[in-house]
Design a protein around this motif. Structure first.
Motif: not given
Length: 468
Positions: A263, A270, A272
């Protein structure tokens, strides 16, 4: 939702060792429990009292602070007692056990996840959007997410929603009044500027949705999957984006056999990033014949998992080797990408091919030329990911919205569109106009919890941590 008035207790600090640990108790009347714990010692409301925490036989568990909050001036709206001691796991468990023992006659029990905040909601200390913001603030993974959660906890999001509801209610009042007195031959839509009011509500709702959608990105982020043939530089790109060597990089094709997730944060969002096994097509194309034997069983499983991740992706980064150009295998990979998922073609290894770092907007996808190994063109990719995410630096406050908030806002917008269609029919469909406004109000009220099913409330609070 049924209100359970029995007193509750829990350790309110995170598991593990710490300088301070807190045991919290909440109930309608805690006087009997306070007396059982501290005898004749009087606790002045909202003042910290330093004293020993003792067992029933008088032996000392710890020395710490006791703070008593008298109803309704507390987090839950009930009497609340907080015991702050040294944050060792054993000390906290001993103190919790002592509280349960002291409150046995009063029916003191262990709290369920989220039950303290649930009581704050049921006692009108917080609305539902604020209650959810408590959990979001605890779980915030970035400074931007924490600031947005704090905004919602302070009531900023709820105030905006309530302002929208007031406008809808005002318009409903005019419509209902007209329906109640049909004998009055008044051109309601013209004289009350109903269409103008409705248009203003729609504009305000669009702005709220944009801010909420931006905030939702801060909360959940995007799942970005790296896909492509073996040895095109997926792991190198993951390392370049992460700024660290999180994935093993070798010149041997097939080094990555299972997904690697990291992440990262871009402008507080954020992302991922999921590195996957390189996709070979040798074994599933008949013309390759016995060459399928070179693909071992482990790599087959890794490739199957790659496709599973691709199916769940919010964004796909399709990596290709710029030094050799597209191949038939690359075309086969593209053919299996799911419809509707944004794809960025990453032409890696420009340090070998001689290309310059650039972004090309083409019909099939956005093409970015970069070198993951040399960290050239990485900022172009970061900017494109932000663009796909819809991120804009508006300078306005964002609300850390949840998926249910976005759904409610979208449904409210759809009801307003129906209302506008009925408004176009002049006074002939005022009853339908009024009904769509009522449904709009219901959807907006579901955000703050004024009209929310008990089942939904149970799901929301069950996801909180124990002690909150």
């Amino acid at each position: 939702m049924t209100y359970d008035s029995t007193p509750i207790t829990a350790i309110a600090t995170a598991p593990g060792r710490g300088g301070i640990g807190v045991v919290r108790i909440s109930g309608k009347d805690l006087s009997a429990i306070v007396s059982a714990l501290f005898g004749e010692t009087q606790l002045k409301p909202r003042h910290a009292t330093y004293l020993p925490f003792t067992q029933q036989d008088g032996s000392v568990i710890d020395q710490g602070l006791a703070i008593f909050f008298k109803s309704p001036h507390s987090y839950t709206g009930e009497d609340v007692l907080e015991l702050q001691g040294h944050g060792g796991p054993v000390v906290m468990q001993m103190l919790l056990a002592r509280c349960l023992e002291a409150g046995k006659e009063a029916g003191l029990r262990l709290a369920q996840p989220g039950e303290f905040t649930q009581r704050a909601f049921l006692n009108d200390k917080l609305d539902l959007a604020q209650a959810e913001a408590v959990a979001d603030l605890i779980e915030a993974s970035t400074e931007a997410a924490a600031k947005s959660a704090s905004q919602s906890l302070s009531g900023a999001f709820s105030k905006v929603i309530n302002a929208l509801v007031e406008k809808v209610v005002h318009l409903r009042m005019l419509v209902e009044a007209t329906l109640d007195f049909p004998e009055e031959e008044i051109d309601f839509l013209e004289k009350s500027d109903a269409r103008g009011q409705l248009s203003g509500i729609q504009s305000a709702l669009r702005k709220v949705f944009e801010q909420a959608a931006q905030g939702a990105l801060l909360r959940s982020g995007l799942n970005v999957v790296l896909a492509g043939q073996p040895n095109v530089g997926k792991s190198s790109l993951l390392n370049a984006l992460a700024g660290d060597d999180v994935a093993i990089v070798t010149p041997i094709a097939g080094t990555t056999r299972d997904k690697v997730t990291e992440t990262i944060h871009i402008e507080g969002i954020p992302l991922n990033i999921i590195d996957t096994a390189g996709i070979r097509h040798d074994y599933d194309e008949p013309e390759y014949g016995e060459q399928a034997d070179v693909i071992d069983a482990v790599e087959r499983i890794g490739i199957e998992r790659t496709w599973a991740e691709v199916e769940k992706a919010d964004v796909i980064l399709h990596l290709l080797d710029a030094s050799r150009g597209p191949t038939r295998a690359d075309e086969a990979i593209v053919a299996r990408f799911p419809d509707g998922v944004p794809v960025i073609r990453i032409w890696n290894k420009i340090d070998v091919s001689g290309h310059h770092a650039s972004v090309d907007e083409m019909e099939d996808a956005t093409h970015i030329y970069l070198s993951a190994q040399e960290h050239v063109g990485i900022e172009l990719l970061r900017a494109e990911l932000l663009r796909i995410a819809g991120w804009q630096q508006t300078g306005e406050s964002l609300y850390l919205a949840r998926e249910r908030h976005l759904i409610a806002l979208k449904q409210a917008s759809e009801h307003l569109e129906f209302a506008a269609a009925y408004a176009a029919q002049n006074d002939q469909s005022l009853d339908l106009f009024a009904e769509e406004l009522r449904l709009t109000q219901d959807r907006l009220n579901s955000i703050t919890g004024e009209f929310t099913s008990d089942d939904l409330l149970g799901v929301i609070f069950s996801r909180f941590c124990i002690g909150k």
